[in-house]
Design a protein around this motif. Structure first.
Motif, short mmCIF file in Angstrom:
data_model
loop_
_atom_site.label_atom_id
_atom_site.label_comp_id
_atom_site.label_asym_id
_atom_site.label_seq_id
_atom_site.Cartn_x
_atom_site.Cartn_y
_atom_site.Cartn_z
N PRO A 1 5.92 3.40 -14.13
CA PRO A 1 6.22 2.78 -12.83
C PRO A 1 7.71 2.49 -12.69
CG PRO A 1 4.37 1.68 -13.89
CD PRO A 1 4.92 2.64 -14.89
N VAL A 2 8.27 2.70 -11.50
CA VAL A 2 9.70 2.44 -11.25
C VAL A 2 9.81 1.09 -10.55
CG1 VAL A 2 11.83 3.35 -10.26
CG2 VAL A 2 10.04 4.93 -10.98
N ASN A 3 10.55 0.16 -11.16
CA ASN A 3 10.68 -1.19 -10.58
C ASN A 3 11.88 -1.32 -9.65
OD1 ASN A 3 8.48 -2.00 -12.06
ND2 ASN A 3 9.69 -2.75 -13.78
N SER A 4 12.92 -0.50 -9.90
CA SER A 4 14.14 -0.65 -9.12
C SER A 4 14.92 0.66 -9.15
CB SER A 4 14.98 -1.79 -9.70
OG SER A 4 16.11 -2.03 -8.90
N ALA A 5 15.64 0.95 -8.07
CA ALA A 5 16.45 2.17 -8.01
C ALA A 5 17.70 1.88 -7.18
CB ALA A 5 15.65 3.31 -7.40
N ALA A 6 18.84 2.46 -7.58
CA ALA A 6 20.09 2.23 -6.85
C ALA A 6 20.86 3.54 -6.73
CB ALA A 6 20.93 1.18 -7.58
N LYS B 1 4.14 7.06 5.26
CA LYS B 1 3.51 6.70 3.99
C LYS B 1 3.70 7.87 3.02
CE LYS B 1 -0.57 4.40 2.15
NZ LYS B 1 -0.88 5.09 0.92
N GLU B 2 4.78 7.80 2.24
CA GLU B 2 5.09 8.84 1.26
C GLU B 2 4.67 8.41 -0.15
OE1 GLU B 2 6.19 11.85 1.79
OE2 GLU B 2 6.73 11.72 3.90
N HIS B 3 4.60 7.10 -0.38
CA HIS B 3 4.20 6.59 -1.70
C HIS B 3 2.70 6.30 -1.70
CE1 HIS B 3 8.07 6.16 -3.70
NE2 HIS B 3 8.57 5.62 -2.60
N THR B 4 2.09 6.41 -2.89
CA THR B 4 0.66 6.14 -2.99
C THR B 4 0.37 4.72 -3.50
OG1 THR B 4 0.69 7.11 -5.20
CG2 THR B 4 0.04 8.55 -3.39
N LYS B 5 1.40 4.07 -4.07
CA LYS B 5 1.20 2.70 -4.57
C LYS B 5 2.33 1.80 -4.06
CE LYS B 5 -1.32 3.92 -8.77
NZ LYS B 5 -1.19 4.05 -10.21
N GLN B 6 2.31 0.56 -4.52
CA GLN B 6 3.26 -0.46 -4.06
C GLN B 6 4.72 -0.06 -4.18
OE1 GLN B 6 2.49 -4.51 -5.36
NE2 GLN B 6 4.61 -4.76 -5.92
N ILE B 7 5.51 -0.40 -3.16
CA ILE B 7 6.97 -0.18 -3.20
C ILE B 7 7.60 -1.45 -3.78
CG2 ILE B 7 9.03 0.14 -1.78
CD1 ILE B 7 7.22 1.81 0.12
N SER C 1 8.80 2.82 -6.71
CA SER C 1 7.39 2.52 -6.51
C SER C 1 6.60 2.52 -7.81
CB SER C 1 6.79 3.55 -5.55
OG SER C 1 5.39 3.47 -5.53
N LYS C 2 5.43 1.87 -7.75
CA LYS C 2 4.51 1.84 -8.90
C LYS C 2 3.86 3.20 -9.14
CE LYS C 2 2.74 -2.84 -9.49
NZ LYS C 2 1.65 -3.76 -9.21
N ASP C 3 4.02 4.14 -8.19
CA ASP C 3 3.39 5.46 -8.37
C ASP C 3 4.25 6.40 -9.23
OD1 ASP C 3 5.43 6.31 -6.72
OD2 ASP C 3 4.16 6.85 -5.03
N ASN C 4 5.20 5.80 -10.01
CA ASN C 4 6.06 6.53 -10.97
C ASN C 4 7.14 7.39 -10.31
OD1 ASN C 4 4.07 5.47 -12.55
ND2 ASN C 4 3.47 7.36 -13.55
N ASN D 1 0.82 -1.22 0.00
CA ASN D 1 0.00 0.00 0.00
C ASN D 1 0.85 1.28 0.00
OD1 ASN D 1 1.03 0.02 2.56
ND2 ASN D 1 -0.93 -0.05 3.62
N GLY D 2 2.20 1.15 -0.14
CA GLY D 2 3.07 2.32 -0.20
C GLY D 2 3.64 2.74 1.14
N GLU D 3 3.31 2.00 2.20
CA GLU D 3 3.84 2.34 3.53
C GLU D 3 5.27 1.86 3.69
OE1 GLU D 3 1.72 0.95 6.95
OE2 GLU D 3 -0.04 2.17 6.49
N LEU D 4 6.02 2.56 4.56
CA LEU D 4 7.37 2.14 4.94
C LEU D 4 7.39 2.03 6.46
CD1 LEU D 4 9.84 4.46 3.02
CD2 LEU D 4 9.91 1.97 2.99
N ASN D 5 7.99 0.98 6.99
CA ASN D 5 8.17 0.97 8.44
C ASN D 5 9.44 0.25 8.84
OD1 ASN D 5 7.24 -1.63 8.03
ND2 ASN D 5 5.17 -1.11 8.65
N GLN D 6 9.82 0.48 10.10
CA GLN D 6 10.99 -0.17 10.68
C GLN D 6 10.51 -1.17 11.73
OE1 GLN D 6 13.01 3.10 12.46
NE2 GLN D 6 14.26 3.55 10.69
#
Length: 325
Positions: free
Chosen positions: A231-236, A185-191, A207-210, A167-172
């Motif tokens: 949509p962005v699938n991977s980033a480094a 929750k900074e993203h609106t779609k799947q990470i 994320s899928k939110d581009n 759902n775009g959430e991040l947690n530790q």
């Protein structure tokens, strides 16, 4: 510079991972094969055979003695890197989506999918206690009832893991107590992907939110955003420059409906400071599913839906340009 083309998979690539020194590149795909290559010339060193389904994730520990893989065959496996022998097998009730060693290489974590009536869990095993794996009893298991984990990495010093959700959430999650430390929750779609910087103080999400976004590892403060129209699938993150590489494209199922030119299957380079795109590299015949920088920053690899892995070495001008800038 002509890229080195690695052909060792029959299906689309799911993840690429360099070891700490960068002399080896591990690749996994939607076929049961786990490959390891010499990154300098693209020679295949060997395969780890045993999985019976798509392999979603791979990781190597810091001294490259062990390799960890997670698969849709409902198992997480530990391998001897040098001999290819399977050392341990953990059976799960659903597909293993993400896996990783902590900094010391003693503790492994993996997350399972929410499917077939089973909940999403993150499990932690201490490899120093052999009974945990033999009895399939992790020292900690964290349930994630709301939204399944789609990507996870260890934080600095192995104190917690950073998990990205559907759902775009991040947690530790604390690796000692299992409690949730922070949630944003900074993203609106799947990470789709999370990768840390070399010193692990920051990490980037795709994320899928581009968008891809940069965060502080400890506080989860949102620092930068890199926007695309797909949509962005991977980033480094580059280990030596303030550069980011993004890989993506459309959803795999929509690929046939557009021409290659419109498909936007390039790897895209952004400047970390000003968030502006400064370069693109073409090559793949489908969306890029995984990108990774070599630990020395002089090359990067990309793996695509077309099943190919491409290792690109940067031109000498790339380094001159950065130092002048």
């Amino acid at each position: 510079m002509k890229p080195i083309l690695l052909q060792g998979h029959e299906r689309s690539i799911t993840q690429l991972k360099y070891n700490r020194e960068g002399d080896l590149l591990f690749t996994v795909a939607k076929d049961p094969i786990v490959n390891v290559w010499y990154s300098v010339n693209g020679e295949r060193l060997g395969t780890y055979n045993g999985h019976t389904g798509a392999v979603w994730c791979v990781d190597a520990d810091w001294d490259t003695r062990h390799v960890l893989t997670g698969s849709a065959d409902n198992s997480c496996r530990l391998w001897d890197c040098e001999t290819g022998k399977q050392l341990a097998l953990v059976k799960t009730s659903s597909a293993v989506r993400t896996c990783g060693f902590d900094f010391g290489g003693n503790i492994i974590m993996f997350s399972t999918d929410k499917q077939m009536g089973y909940q999403c869990f993150v499990s932690f095993f201490d490899l120093r206690d052999s009974s945990q794996i033999e009895n399939d009893e992790p020292y900690m298991k964290i349930p994630c009832s709301e939204s399944k984990i789609t990507s996870a990495v260890w934080g600095p010093l192995g104190e917690f893991i950073i998990a990205g959700h559907e759902n775009g959430e991040l947690n530790q999650f604390s690796a000692k107590s299992g409690e949730q430390l922070t949630n944003v929750k900074e993203h609106t779609k799947q990470i789709n992907d999370i990768q840390t910087s070399r010193d692990m103080t920051m990490f980037i999400t795709a994320s899928k939110d581009n968008t891809a976004k940069l965060f502080d590892s400890t506080t989860l403060d949102h620092l930068k955003t890199f926007r695309t129209e797909r949509p962005v699938n991977s980033a480094a993150l580059s280990p030596i420059f303030d550069h980011v590489v993004l890989g993506g494209g459309q959803e795999a199922m929509d690929v046939t409906t557009t021409s290659t030119r419109i498909g936007k299957f390039e790897a895209r380079f952004f400047h970390l400071g000003v968030e502006e795109e400064f370069g693109r590299i073409k090559g793949h015949f489908g969306p890029i599913n995984s990108v990774a920088f070599h630990p020395d920053g002089k090359s990067y690899s990309s793996g695509g839906e077309d099943g190919y892995v491409r290792i690109h070495y940067f031109d000498p001008q790339y380094f001159e340009f950065e130092f002048e800038a």
